[in-house]
Design a protein around this motif. Structure first.
Motif, mmCIF file in Angstrom:
data_model
loop_
_atom_site.group_PDB
_atom_site.id
_atom_site.type_symbol
_atom_site.label_atom_id
_atom_site.label_comp_id
_atom_site.label_asym_id
_atom_site.label_seq_id
_atom_site.Cartn_x
_atom_site.Cartn_y
_atom_site.Cartn_z
ATOM 1 N N VAL A 95 0.828 -1.210 0.000
ATOM 2 C CA VAL A 95 0.000 0.000 0.000
ATOM 3 C C VAL A 95 0.860 1.257 0.000
ATOM 4 O O VAL A 95 0.655 2.178 -0.802
ATOM 5 N N LEU A 144 -2.829 0.060 6.954
ATOM 6 C CA LEU A 144 -2.679 -0.942 5.891
ATOM 7 C C LEU A 144 -1.381 -0.765 5.111
ATOM 8 O O LEU A 144 -1.162 -1.444 4.113
ATOM 9 N N LYS A 147 0.482 -3.802 3.876
ATOM 10 C CA LYS A 147 -0.316 -4.847 3.237
ATOM 11 C C LYS A 147 -0.106 -4.845 1.722
ATOM 12 O O LYS A 147 0.132 -3.805 1.118
ATOM 13 N N LEU A 152 -6.122 -6.194 -0.671
ATOM 14 C CA LEU A 152 -7.112 -5.429 0.079
ATOM 15 C C LEU A 152 -8.515 -5.714 -0.434
ATOM 16 O O LEU A 152 -8.702 -6.074 -1.599
ATOM 17 N N GLN A 156 -11.402 -0.779 -0.387
ATOM 18 C CA GLN A 156 -10.145 -0.169 0.056
ATOM 19 C C GLN A 156 -9.164 -0.016 -1.103
ATOM 20 O O GLN A 156 -8.367 0.929 -1.117
ATOM 21 N N GLN A 157 -9.216 -0.932 -2.060
ATOM 22 C CA GLN A 157 -8.373 -0.767 -3.249
ATOM 23 C C GLN A 157 -8.757 0.511 -4.005
ATOM 24 O O GLN A 157 -7.892 1.241 -4.497
#
Length: 256
Positions: A95, A144, A147, A152, A156-157
């Motif tokens: 991320v 995040l 991550k 995700l 959230q993406q």
């Protein structure tokens, strides 16, 4: 003074006119939606603004500067950023690294400095890392940071893709169907997210969206196009009851 102005813009592909004499203005700090049936020319207009296509006729002005036909990287450097209908995150990056990619637009060091990891580049890299993390904090995604981006959840993406666009420090952000594929809860969270970044980053946002709940819920002004031509403009309640808009979407007049 408007931040974006499209003056009688035309785009033809061979014998097909995708956009026909389209004119619009956006004011600084505005959140405006561009809607219309599939194939009406919405994404073509975004591609003209961002330099993917040069207009066949007409002019595009940004910050009182003619950007008609400029290259995408030149336009991005002037302060226009965008997202796309399909999520385009870097699969091999986490991320934080995806957001750092957006910051590369502002790097001053040359590629040789980066390869040799010279002091000037290393200082910029540390600053880029810090700013990327701070940006994630400002949009509530910092937890995040480590991550894998593509691991995700879908909603959230989408937010991460918008955060990466914000990393270029835009004055104008173009969002191309950000709620595409989202369930009602994700769409609700996205609406709050867009309003948050509009206020936090002092932006102007131009939005294409098919989910009318999102458009009507957050956009004070809506522009409607059909077959490349503007057919209506105004507040959500006016657009909802406009006979030309109803006909464009349903294929029938209001009284049919």
């Amino acid at each position: 003074m408007s931040i974006l102005s499209l003056n009688s813009v035309v785009k033809r592909f061979g014998g097909l006119t995708a956009v026909n004499k389209f004119s619009a203005e956006l004011q600084p700090g505005e959140l405006c939606a561009l809607i219309g049936p599939n194939g009406s020319g919405k994404t073509t207009i975004f591609n003209i603004i961002t330099g993917v296509y040069a207009p066949t006729n007409g002019k595009v002005f940004f910050d009182d500067r003619d950007i008609s036909g400029k290259k995408p990287n030149e336009i991005a450097n002037l302060g226009i950023s965008r997202t796309f209908q399909n999520i385009r995150l870097f699969k091999g990056l986490n991320v934080l690294e995806n957001v750092m990619v957006g910051h590369h637009l502002r790097l001053k060091s040359d590629p040789i400095s980066a390869i040799l990891q010279l002091p000037g580049y290393m200082a910029e890299d540390r600053k880029m890392h810090t700013e990327a993390y701070e940006l994630l904090e400002s949009v509530n995604l910092s937890h995040l940071a480590d991550k894998q981006a593509t691991a995700l959840p879908y909603g959230q993406q989408r937010k991460l893709e918008i955060a990466r666009a914000l990393a270029t420090h835009p004055k104008l952000l173009l969002l191309d169907e950000p709620a595409a594929g989202m369930n009602p809860q994700e769409a609700e969270e996205l609406m709050e997210f867009i309003l948050h970044i509009l206020k936090t980053f002092d932006l102007t946002i131009f939005l294409i969206e098919h989910q009318m709940r999102v458009v009507m819920g957050i956009c004070p002004r809506i522009i409607v196009i059909d077959h490349g031509e503007q057919i209506a403009e105004g507040a959500p309640e006016l657009i909802q009851n406009n006979p030309r808009v109803i006909e464009a979407y349903l294929g029938v007049t209001e009284n049919a």
